[in-house]
Design a protein around this motif. Sequence first.
Motif, mmCIF file in Angstrom:
data_model
loop_
_atom_site.group_PDB
_atom_site.id
_atom_site.type_symbol
_atom_site.label_atom_id
_atom_site.label_comp_id
_atom_site.label_asym_id
_atom_site.label_seq_id
_atom_site.Cartn_x
_atom_site.Cartn_y
_atom_site.Cartn_z
ATOM 1 N N SER A 183 11.000 -20.418 30.502
ATOM 2 C CA SER A 183 10.402 -19.102 30.754
ATOM 3 C C SER A 183 9.621 -18.549 29.566
ATOM 4 N N PRO A 184 10.139 -18.629 28.319
ATOM 5 C CA PRO A 184 9.364 -18.099 27.185
ATOM 6 C C PRO A 184 8.020 -18.807 26.994
ATOM 7 N N TRP A 185 7.961 -20.112 27.284
ATOM 8 C CA TRP A 185 6.700 -20.852 27.131
ATOM 9 C C TRP A 185 5.644 -20.343 28.110
ATOM 10 N N GLU B 251 6.033 -17.072 30.121
ATOM 11 C CA GLU B 251 5.963 -15.629 30.348
ATOM 12 C C GLU B 251 5.914 -14.785 29.078
ATOM 13 N N ASN B 252 6.361 -15.343 27.947
ATOM 14 C CA ASN B 252 6.331 -14.593 26.697
ATOM 15 C C ASN B 252 4.990 -14.853 26.003
ATOM 16 N N ALA B 253 4.181 -13.811 25.826
ATOM 17 C CA ALA B 253 2.824 -13.986 25.299
ATOM 18 C C ALA B 253 2.816 -14.646 23.924
ATOM 19 N N GLN B 254 3.708 -14.214 23.036
ATOM 20 C CA GLN B 254 3.737 -14.763 21.684
ATOM 21 C C GLN B 254 4.154 -16.227 21.687
ATOM 22 N N ARG B 255 5.192 -16.562 22.475
ATOM 23 C CA ARG B 255 5.658 -17.947 22.531
ATOM 24 C C ARG B 255 4.617 -18.839 23.213
ATOM 25 N N LYS B 256 3.937 -18.286 24.203
ATOM 26 C CA LYS B 256 2.890 -19.062 24.879
ATOM 27 C C LYS B 256 1.754 -19.386 23.907
ATOM 28 N N THR C 47 10.732 -23.758 16.835
ATOM 29 C CA THR C 47 10.747 -22.599 17.728
ATOM 30 C C THR C 47 10.590 -23.023 19.178
#
Length: 281
Positions: free
Chosen positions: A15-17, A19-24, A229
């Motif tokens: 999900s972070p990859w 939906e999370n803008a910074q992680r994407k 990360t």
Amino acid sequence: MLKHLMIEEMVALVSPWVENAQRKRLFLSIPEIAGLHPKVVAAHESVLAVRPSKAGLSAAMSALNDELGRVDERHDHLARAVCWGIDAHRAHCLGADPPDRERAATCDQVQPKLFPSGLNIIKASPTAEAGNTARVARLLDEEPSIGELLKGIPAPGKTTLLHTTQRWIKTGKELEAIEHRRDELAAKEKTAPVTKATVAAARSQWFRVVSAVLSNLELSDAPAEAIETIRGPVLKASERAGKRYGGAPAAEGPSVTEPGQPVVGEEEVEAAGAADGELVS
């Protein structure tokens, strides 16, 4: 091992990859894995579709409900802007010296045509709101004088109340479109229950993509912190899953499929069924 991860864990890890803008952004900044991102998104959507629905709603339906709420709120504000804008203009007409009673009377005639029940419409269902804005659109076509009045009432941004009314009508069309999408999705979800085969297919797709990401990170020259990360949470979760199901020792790390070998065999499908029993029929 990756194969021992449960559906909810698979969703949470990727999900972070997605939906999370910074992680994407971090994911896309690593050349060796950036090209895999579309496949990551597809794999994430696959496991989302088969995960247990604790709240009774799928992720897709929840997203549509959120979108509907945002458009409905905009609809209500625009309806108030039109209604109160006409009222304010009428008051300005009567407050002029001398009063413009004729134009104030025109406001009195137009207001009940646009809002037969006042602002009660904003308390109605999205379907009713959409039907009402369609009625308003027809009214503007049938009685051009209403549009002329609205065009003569200033609104923010060097626009007029006619422009605000047109935006109001547009939100009604958006509400109708979202309601249709909700109906279609509800019908699709009702007739497409999650089965052991769909769970296995989703898990297999996720395994292949995540294994490819981990393998490519081994070849990457990106900063160690960036690599950790991205892959750290997956490796830690994989290690925990291996211990939970009596898998390989922690030192062996996650299972990465060898070229030419299937990602999910029959025994892994059975493991998926055991881990996500509430999904498998």
